[in-house]
Scaffold this motif. Structure first.
Motif, PDB file in Angstrom:
ATOM      1  N   LEU A 298       5.391   7.064   8.845  1.00  0.00           N
ATOM      2  CA  LEU A 298       5.281   5.607   8.846  1.00  0.00           C
ATOM      3  C   LEU A 298       5.686   5.026   7.485  1.00  0.00           C
ATOM      4  CD1 LEU A 298       4.470   3.006  10.283  1.00  0.00           C
ATOM      5  CD2 LEU A 298       2.143   3.384   9.454  1.00  0.00           C
ATOM      6  N   GLY A 299       5.243   5.642   6.421  1.00  0.00           N
ATOM      7  CA  GLY A 299       5.610   5.188   5.086  1.00  0.00           C
ATOM      8  C   GLY A 299       7.101   5.306   4.827  1.00  0.00           C
ATOM      9  N   THR A 300       7.695   6.401   5.277  1.00  0.00           N
ATOM     10  CA  THR A 300       9.131   6.592   5.099  1.00  0.00           C
ATOM     11  C   THR A 300       9.921   5.570   5.913  1.00  0.00           C
ATOM     12  OG1 THR A 300       8.773   8.944   4.761  1.00  0.00           O
ATOM     13  CG2 THR A 300      11.010   8.256   5.323  1.00  0.00           C
ATOM     14  N   ALA A 301       9.512   5.343   7.154  1.00  0.00           N
ATOM     15  CA  ALA A 301      10.203   4.379   8.011  1.00  0.00           C
ATOM     16  C   ALA A 301      10.080   2.964   7.444  1.00  0.00           C
ATOM     17  CB  ALA A 301       9.641   4.427   9.421  1.00  0.00           C
ATOM     18  N   LEU A 302       8.898   2.625   6.952  1.00  0.00           N
ATOM     19  CA  LEU A 302       8.703   1.304   6.374  1.00  0.00           C
ATOM     20  C   LEU A 302       9.526   1.139   5.103  1.00  0.00           C
ATOM     21  CD1 LEU A 302       7.143  -1.332   6.706  1.00  0.00           C
ATOM     22  CD2 LEU A 302       5.295  -0.320   5.379  1.00  0.00           C
TER      23      LEU A 302
ATOM     24  N   PRO B 167       0.827  -1.210   0.000  1.00  0.00           N
ATOM     25  CA  PRO B 167       0.000   0.000   0.000  1.00  0.00           C
ATOM     26  C   PRO B 167       0.858   1.256   0.000  1.00  0.00           C
ATOM     27  CG  PRO B 167       0.082  -0.933   2.198  1.00  0.00           C
ATOM     28  CD  PRO B 167       0.791  -1.897   1.283  1.00  0.00           C
ATOM     29  N   ASP B 168       0.309   2.322  -0.539  1.00  0.00           N
ATOM     30  CA  ASP B 168       0.997   3.615  -0.516  1.00  0.00           C
ATOM     31  C   ASP B 168       0.697   4.299   0.807  1.00  0.00           C
ATOM     32  OD1 ASP B 168       2.008   3.263  -3.045  1.00  0.00           O
ATOM     33  OD2 ASP B 168       0.282   4.192  -4.014  1.00  0.00           O
ATOM     34  N   ILE B 169       1.670   4.294   1.676  1.00  0.00           N
ATOM     35  CA  ILE B 169       1.512   4.906   2.997  1.00  0.00           C
ATOM     36  C   ILE B 169       2.311   6.195   3.002  1.00  0.00           C
ATOM     37  CG2 ILE B 169       1.842   4.611   5.475  1.00  0.00           C
ATOM     38  CD1 ILE B 169       1.815   1.593   5.027  1.00  0.00           C
ATOM     39  N   ASP B 170       1.660   7.281   3.310  1.00  0.00           N
ATOM     40  CA  ASP B 170       2.325   8.573   3.346  1.00  0.00           C
ATOM     41  C   ASP B 170       2.771   8.895   4.769  1.00  0.00           C
ATOM     42  OD1 ASP B 170       1.903   8.981   0.667  1.00  0.00           O
ATOM     43  OD2 ASP B 170      -0.047   9.950   0.982  1.00  0.00           O
ATOM     44  N   GLY B 171       3.649   9.857   4.876  1.00  0.00           N
ATOM     45  CA  GLY B 171       4.079  10.347   6.178  1.00  0.00           C
ATOM     46  C   GLY B 171       5.274   9.606   6.730  1.00  0.00           C
TER      47      GLY B 171
END
Length: 66
Positions: free
Chosen positions: A30-34, A24-28
């Motif tokens: 959390l998305g950067t860390a993942l 999934p496209d997770i922003d913010g």
């Protein structure tokens, strides 16, 4: 190191590849860390398998030369 560890590490590597391609496209944050974690695993797992494999082969063939 037994062969099941190699297969587990390579399976995890393929799971990370598939997740990065279809995840999934997770922003913010959390998305950067993942994303950073996944990229780190993509680089670390093959190196880990290679180092362990070379070490095991060295032990196996080094004991025969004595």
């Amino acid at each position: 190191m037994n062969e099941s560890r190699y297969f587990q590490a390579l399976t995890l590597w393929f799971v990370v590849l598939i997740f990065m391609g279809t995840g999934p496209d997770i922003d913010g944050v959390l998305g950067t860390a993942l994303g950073v974690f996944c990229v780190a695993l993509l680089w670390v797992l093959p190196v880990y398998v290679f180092v362990k494999l070379v070490g095991d082969l060295g032990e196996r063939f080094g004991s025969r030369s004595g």
